[in-house]
Write an enzyme that holds these catalytic residues in place. Structure first.
Site, PDB file in Angstrom:
ATOM      1  N   ASP A  73       0.871  -1.179   0.000  1.00 44.07           N
ATOM      2  CA  ASP A  73       0.000   0.000   0.000  1.00 44.07           C
ATOM      3  C   ASP A  73       0.904   1.223   0.000  1.00 44.07           C
ATOM      4  O   ASP A  73       2.109   1.132   0.258  1.00 44.07           O
ATOM      5  CB  ASP A  73      -0.901   0.003   1.245  1.00 44.07           C
ATOM      6  CG  ASP A  73      -1.803   1.240   1.312  1.00 44.07           C
ATOM      7  OD1 ASP A  73      -2.338   1.636   0.260  1.00 44.07           O
ATOM      8  OD2 ASP A  73      -1.956   1.822   2.401  1.00 44.07           O
ATOM      9  N   SER A  74       0.297   2.389  -0.219  1.00 42.19           N
ATOM     10  CA  SER A  74       1.062   3.628  -0.138  1.00 42.19           C
ATOM     11  C   SER A  74       1.523   3.898   1.294  1.00 42.19           C
ATOM     12  O   SER A  74       2.444   4.681   1.503  1.00 42.19           O
ATOM     13  CB  SER A  74       0.193   4.795  -0.608  1.00 42.19           C
ATOM     14  OG  SER A  74      -0.991   4.845   0.166  1.00 42.19           O
ATOM     15  N   CYS A  97      -4.412  -1.381  -1.888  1.00 37.93           N
ATOM     16  CA  CYS A  97      -4.518   0.073  -2.100  1.00 37.93           C
ATOM     17  C   CYS A  97      -5.533   0.307  -3.215  1.00 37.93           C
ATOM     18  O   CYS A  97      -5.341  -0.203  -4.336  1.00 37.93           O
ATOM     19  CB  CYS A  97      -3.145   0.613  -2.507  1.00 37.93           C
ATOM     20  SG  CYS A  97      -3.140   2.365  -2.920  1.00 37.93           S
ATOM     21  N   GLU A 117      -3.536   8.693   8.749  1.00 37.49           N
ATOM     22  CA  GLU A 117      -2.106   8.413   8.989  1.00 37.49           C
ATOM     23  C   GLU A 117      -1.597   9.172  10.227  1.00 37.49           C
ATOM     24  O   GLU A 117      -0.570   8.838  10.784  1.00 37.49           O
ATOM     25  CB  GLU A 117      -1.261   8.776   7.756  1.00 37.49           C
ATOM     26  CG  GLU A 117      -1.512   7.884   6.541  1.00 37.49           C
ATOM     27  CD  GLU A 117      -0.549   6.695   6.403  1.00 37.49           C
ATOM     28  OE1 GLU A 117       0.572   6.760   6.915  1.00 37.49           O
ATOM     29  OE2 GLU A 117      -0.941   5.699   5.757  1.00 37.49           O
ATOM     30  N   CYS A 163     -11.062   3.043  -0.191  1.00 39.51           N
ATOM     31  CA  CYS A 163      -9.643   3.231   0.109  1.00 39.51           C
ATOM     32  C   CYS A 163      -9.367   2.418   1.367  1.00 39.51           C
ATOM     33  O   CYS A 163     -10.173   2.429   2.311  1.00 39.51           O
ATOM     34  CB  CYS A 163      -9.373   4.711   0.344  1.00 39.51           C
ATOM     35  SG  CYS A 163      -7.770   5.064   1.087  1.00 39.51           S
ATOM     36  N   HIS A 216      -7.506   2.855   3.764  1.00 39.01           N
ATOM     37  CA  HIS A 216      -7.364   3.602   5.023  1.00 39.01           C
ATOM     38  C   HIS A 216      -8.705   3.790   5.724  1.00 39.01           C
ATOM     39  O   HIS A 216      -8.753   4.028   6.926  1.00 39.01           O
ATOM     40  CB  HIS A 216      -6.775   5.000   4.770  1.00 39.01           C
ATOM     41  CG  HIS A 216      -5.294   5.020   4.541  1.00 39.01           C
ATOM     42  ND1 HIS A 216      -4.708   4.520   3.409  1.00 39.01           N
ATOM     43  CD2 HIS A 216      -4.283   5.496   5.321  1.00 39.01           C
ATOM     44  CE1 HIS A 216      -3.397   4.697   3.478  1.00 39.01           C
ATOM     45  NE2 HIS A 216      -3.109   5.284   4.632  1.00 39.01           N
TER      46      HIS A 216
END
Ligand code: DGL
Length: 271
Positions: free
Chosen positions: A10-11, A73, A152, A186, A188
């Site tokens: 993932d990023s 992702c 994040e 997403c 996240h």
């Protein structure tokens, strides 16, 4: 039987919500995870840049002997999966297709909301797979560029005025549109499940992309007799492109358990 690990990337940390689902569905599997924490977020970048980064991420994972790769992702799955598959001999699984199918199965009123990064929405990939499953569904998409940096930075709790305000601002049009199913497009976003669920109300089903790809991968490995022997829980190894301590501090929130395995740093630009 195949005890080689599964490569997941993932990023940043969002892909760990996908690993959490993999651990639930496939507890015997080992995972090599790469989070590109030095270059997160990907979601506001051009397709060219996302593709370049994704190629490097795959090249790093391929320095290990793997049996499959999961793109944990939404952004890379939307922008670059076809190209990565064309270049790669290993099977590559993305989050978009199984999640889109699941949303179409779940909706009762045919109105589906999609929240994701700008790049994911711009690619039209979710819409394409949802309409492939059912041409009649109506999809309302909203890019949510502030969600990834907030997640994040650990701003995920109910009662946090910043995340509550941003959620209400982004999701108001979806509530107004009367969607009964909302795709968390997403990886996240599952960290925001509580805040999003509270805002949308109990009648809206939230579809989490990590869970769907875990089931797809489990079916694939079972059909090919490539599951691990299941004798012991899998061994994981985490890799990041920025601070290892930063990863350790936050990763347990995404994984839903303490991080006890090794965390190493990768010079991703060299791949
Ligand atoms: N977890 C990534 C996704 O699913 C985050 C995107 C980003 O880095 O902006 O799209």
């Amino acid at each position: 039987m195949d005890n080689r690990p599964i490569g997941v990337f993932d990023s940043g940390l969002g892909g760990l919500t996908c690993v959490r689902e993999l651990e639930r569905v496939l507890p015997g599997e080992s995972v090599i995870y790469f989070g590109d924490t030095g270059r997160v977020p990907y979601g506001g970048r051009s397709r060219e840049t996302i593709t370049k980064y994704a190629r490097q991420d795959v090249a790093f994972l391929r320095s290990h002997d793997l049996k499959a790769i999961v793109i944990a992702c939404g952004t890379v799955s939307s922008a670059a999966i076809e190209l990565l598959r064309a270049e790669e001999a290993l099977p590559i699984f993305g989050v978009v297709e199984p999640t889109a199918r699941r949303a179409v199965e779940l909706t009762k009123n045919g109105r589906i909301g999609l929240i994701a990064t700008r790049a994911t929405i711009a690619s039209g990939a979710y819409e394409q797979f949802m309409h492939r499953a059912d041409r009649a569904v109506q999809i309302r998409s909203v890019p949510c560029p502030l969600f990834v940096p907030l997640v994040e930075n650990g701003r995920t709790q109910r009662g946090d005025i910043v995340i509550e305000t941003v959620v209400a601002d982004y999701l108001a049009p979806l509530k107004e549109a009367g969607v009964d199913t909302l795709v968390l497009g997403c990886t996240h976003y599952p960290l925001l499940r509580e805040v999003i669920g509270a805002y949308m109300g109990p009648d809206v089903r939230l579809v989490d992309s990590g869970a769907e790809v875990a089931h797809e991968l489990a079916d694939y490995l079972a059909r090919r007799d490539q599951l691990s022997d299941g004798g012991a829980p899998g061994h994981h190894h985490w890799f990041v492109s920025d601070s290892q301590q930063g990863f350790r501090d936050l990763a347990s929130h995404f994984l839903g358990r303490p991080v006890t395995e090794p965390v190493d740093k990768v010079d991703i630009e060299s791949y």
